[in-house]
Scaffold this active site. Sequence first.
Site, short mmCIF file in Angstrom:
data_model
loop_
_atom_site.label_atom_id
_atom_site.label_comp_id
_atom_site.label_asym_id
_atom_site.label_seq_id
_atom_site.Cartn_x
_atom_site.Cartn_y
_atom_site.Cartn_z
N SER A 203 0.79 -1.23 0.00
CA SER A 203 0.00 0.00 0.00
C SER A 203 0.82 1.28 0.00
CB SER A 203 -0.97 0.01 1.18
OG SER A 203 -2.06 -0.84 0.93
N ALA A 204 2.12 1.19 0.14
CA ALA A 204 2.93 2.39 -0.06
C ALA A 204 2.82 2.88 -1.50
CB ALA A 204 4.40 2.11 0.28
#
Length: 402
Positions: A72-73
């Site tokens: 999710s970065a």
Amino acid sequence: MTDVQGTVTAGFEPVLSAFRTNLTERGDVGAAVTVYRDGRPVVDLWAGRADADADADAARPWRRETAQVIRSATKGPAAAVLHLLQQRGRIDLDAPVGTYWPEFKAHGKERVLVRHLLAHRAGLPVLDAPLTPEEARDGVSGPAALAAQPPLWEPGTAHGYHAHTYGWLLGEVVARATGRTLGRWFAEEIADPLGLDLWIGLPDAEARRVGRLAPVPAPEPPASAGLRVRPKPDVARAHEDPDSPTRRAFGVVDPLPDENDPAHRAAEQPSSGGVATAHGLARFYAALVGPVEDAGRGPGRRLYVPATLALARTEESVGPDRVLVVRTRFGSGYMLHGPSSPMLSPNSFGHPGRGGSLAFADPETGIGFGYVTNGMQRSVTSDPRAQALVRALRTCLRDARH
């Protein structure tokens, strides 16, 4: 002693110490951390092995160019595409999504705004029928399912982390507005001009550089470290309940994709499929808040004008998160510093990746930070390895002021 490679500018040695301890005591197998300050790298470190699922004798060593899936970065770089399109007058964040994507307006979604997508307020973290991994990466099935999906709550009235659906929502708006996929737009307008090792859709030519992920246990920290994790019964129950928004949001793709599959890395999945080096992430965030050193490529480049930077950091969602079941803070596409997503200071904005990765910017100190790891621990927003590095960096900056 762990063989750590790279460079550290004088005054930032505590980051090196924390990074080494991550590998010897906190469970890191292979990892890298880079810190930019005022457009120049002051920390650039890497160590361990590139393949967390291989025996130490057989694994490739981690090198400066080693990249990893950042989960999710990826959401922070994806948000930058929307912000730059607004900055250039191509997208209006206050416009209804249906302005660009008419089919989306079905089932009471006529008043969902583009800014609701960025702030996790669209009410669309789940799908009634999960997608297969093949459907999740085909670029068509995800947006079609969301166009037909009724919202879980009245859009704009609450927030809940859109763990997977965020990427299909943003990606379809970009495709409709520009005729290019989000990953291609990011590559052509952001990554290539800045020289970033950061991809939303990994090119075949870069596949050899990517390490392999594997789950690793998280050692219990000593009580003296102040890192002991208190049990959160509500969170545990939400993940165990198959009907909860939490379980359904993280189960939008079923079965879970194999993140070591080359097809997964090559697909453009702006929610969680990005691939990056720590240096690429740190340089990206540094360029959001100021010009970055650009040796051999002309004058330093800065991505956001002041108004765009202010918009990205403005709090859009705060309070109980209907998916993560903790209090969260979101700006426009970025997590903001808070108890569930601690960064460098109250001014920081960025995004963690489930399992360990973290990247953010801190405008007041001119910091761009990137940490990537291949040892996936059971963390969603606050990994103890990343937090150890952030605390060390905070110490460096505090000491420099005295």
